[in-house]
Design a protein around this motif. Structure first.
Motif, short mmCIF file in Angstrom:
data_model
loop_
_atom_site.label_atom_id
_atom_site.label_comp_id
_atom_site.label_asym_id
_atom_site.label_seq_id
_atom_site.Cartn_x
_atom_site.Cartn_y
_atom_site.Cartn_z
N ARG A 48 33.99 34.68 26.95
CA ARG A 48 33.76 36.03 26.44
C ARG A 48 34.98 36.43 25.62
O ARG A 48 35.99 36.88 26.14
N PHE A 49 34.86 36.23 24.31
CA PHE A 49 35.97 36.56 23.43
C PHE A 49 36.21 38.07 23.44
O PHE A 49 35.34 38.86 23.76
N ASN A 89 32.67 38.96 16.96
CA ASN A 89 32.52 38.06 15.81
C ASN A 89 32.98 36.64 16.15
O ASN A 89 32.48 35.66 15.60
N GLU A 90 33.96 36.50 17.08
CA GLU A 90 34.40 35.17 17.49
C GLU A 90 33.27 34.43 18.21
O GLU A 90 33.04 33.24 17.98
N LEU A 91 32.58 35.14 19.10
CA LEU A 91 31.45 34.51 19.80
C LEU A 91 30.33 34.18 18.83
O LEU A 91 29.74 33.10 18.88
N MET A 92 30.02 35.10 17.93
CA MET A 92 28.92 34.86 16.99
C MET A 92 29.25 33.70 16.05
O MET A 92 28.36 32.95 15.65
N ASP A 93 30.52 33.55 15.68
CA ASP A 93 30.90 32.40 14.85
C ASP A 93 30.63 31.09 15.58
O ASP A 93 30.17 30.11 14.98
N LYS A 117 25.23 38.83 10.54
CA LYS A 117 26.12 39.77 9.88
C LYS A 117 26.26 41.00 10.76
O LYS A 117 25.37 41.33 11.55
N MET A 118 27.41 41.66 10.67
CA MET A 118 27.67 42.86 11.46
C MET A 118 27.42 44.09 10.61
O MET A 118 27.87 44.17 9.46
N GLU A 119 26.72 45.05 11.17
CA GLU A 119 26.48 46.33 10.52
C GLU A 119 26.84 47.43 11.50
O GLU A 119 25.99 47.95 12.22
#
Length: 405
Positions: free
Chosen positions: A375-376, A380-384, A395-397
């Motif tokens: 669990r970062f 965004n680290e996990l999604m990468d 993408k993040m919104e």
């Protein structure tokens, strides 16, 4: 495995010249939790030896895809333990991920109730999880509500002689008789928000770890004939053994009865199912039918270590499966473990931890991912890392994650 052999395996792995038997040997070694310190040191040394040339830089996503293209990785790996490390070599300015075993497949498309629908399935549009509170709170028997973020720790309250103390993220209950003048049992409720965990240690010595977005109601001190708690969310229990003093956990669809053991219960209100996973000892899991009294918990089953009992809303059955209990309790170690799970199920866990809404574009149904990842601090680290499987982009919104093919 000696140091020289391990160093050679790592060098071959990063040079993409490793043989199939050596690749299996390396992954088995990486999966052994106790080898983390030595492997971490050697990986850092190996990365520092790499030339800072863009043509020789290691691309983690490409490495993942090459690894999982081998035939032996077309099925779920059988590891007793899983370990995740990441190393960043300053000289090479690259990220190499080893020991996290990700694999993904396209599969049959499922409706939201789990039935096969073929290619005409209406896609899942979004994942929205809820939490009973935005802050961690303790509700006392007299109605007072304590914001656990607003107190420095120490003694929080005294209820009929019972001392309630906060130490970090642990609540301790010690001493006293909690029966009021009418003989009623006093109860407390602790609520965790998204992205937070707490532990409760009761006077009998039983320990309860609460995952994010969980509500747990429990007596300040148990009755003499039984110990009963109620949960909505997820918690891991280490119950103090006591003959003739059963410990009972109640959810909407399950009643779990033990005398002393370690087990995990997951029963979020937003889910259609509840799961009890036994780590050690023995538990009896009974089905709770809506509207029935406490004497109508049938059918029931007794679990052995390594078994998981699943019940569903509006279904009068208990499904029992053999699983690696590490998967169910890995959240206590701040890990996500995905076992051939659809992306929509994975994102439920992500949503509860990072407090985000998830929106999907077409094409996500039926895609599954397996693996272990920490669990970062940042989503965004996990999604990468998930994107490195090649099954999705994102993408993040703001507070929303948009999942794309």
């Amino acid at each position: 495995m000696d140091t020289n052999k391990l160093r050679q395996l790592l060098a071959d792995y990063m040079a993409e010249t490793i043989s199939k038997p050596d690749l299996i040997m390396l992954l088995d070694y990486v999966a052994a939790k106790e080898n983390g310190v030595q492997l971490d040191q050697l990986m850092n040394e190996s990365l520092l030896d790499l030339a800072p040339d863009p043509e020789t830089a290691v691309d983690s996503a490409a490495l993942y895809q090459r690894i999982i293209s081998h035939s032996q990785f077309n099925r779920q790996p059988i590891f007793k333990k899983r370990r995740y490390w990441k190393w960043v070599g300053a000289a090479a300015a690259v990220l190499v991920v080893a020991g996290v075993f990700f694999w993904g497949v396209g599969g049959s498309r499922y409706s939201e109730t789990g039935s096969l629908q073929g290619n005409n399935r209406t896609p899942v549009l979004r994942t929205v999880t809820t939490a009973p509170s935005d802050i961690p709170v303790l509700r006392l028997a007299d109605g007072r509500v304590i914001n656990l973020d607003s107190v420095a720790g120490g003694v929080l309250a005294l209820e009929d002689g019972m001392q309630i103390t906060l130490e970090g993220n642990q609540l301790h209950y010690e001493g006293g008789d909690t029966k009021d003048a009418e003989g009623k049992t006093l109860k407390n409720t602790i609520i965790t928000p998204k992205g937070r965990q707490y532990q409760v240690i009761l006077p009998d010595g039983s320990k309860m770890w609460l995952n994010a977005a969980t509500t747990l109601t429990y007596p300040v001190q148990f009755d003499r004939d039984k110990r009963v708690v109620e949960i909505s969310g997820e918690a891991y229990f280490e119950v103090q053994k006591a003959a003739n003093w059963p410990f009972i956990v109640k959810t909407k669809t399950q009643q779990v009865e033990v005398l002393g053991t370690h087990f995990n219960v997951s029963a979020y209100d937003g889910d259609q199912k509840a799961k009890t996973t036994l780590v050690e000892g023995s538990v009896k899991v009974s089905l709770v039918r809506p509207g029935n009294g406490p004497n109508a918990h049938e059918p029931s089953t007794v679990l052995k270590p390594g078994q998981q009992a699943t019940t569903y809303l509006n279904k009068e059955a208990i499904n029992v499966d053999a699983i690696d209990p590490y998967e169910a309790v890995s959240w206590k170690e701040n890990l996500f473990v995905f076992n051939n799970e659809e992306i929509s199920e994975i994102m439920k866990k992500v949503s509860r931890w990072y407090d985000v809404e998830v929106v999907y574009q077409d094409g996500m149904a039926g895609k599954r991912i397996g693996g272990t990842i920490p669990r970062f601090a940042q989503i965004n680290e996990l999604m990468d890392a998930l994107m490195a499987t090649g099954l999705l982009r994102y993408k993040m919104e703001g507070g929303r994650v948009v999942i794309m093919e």
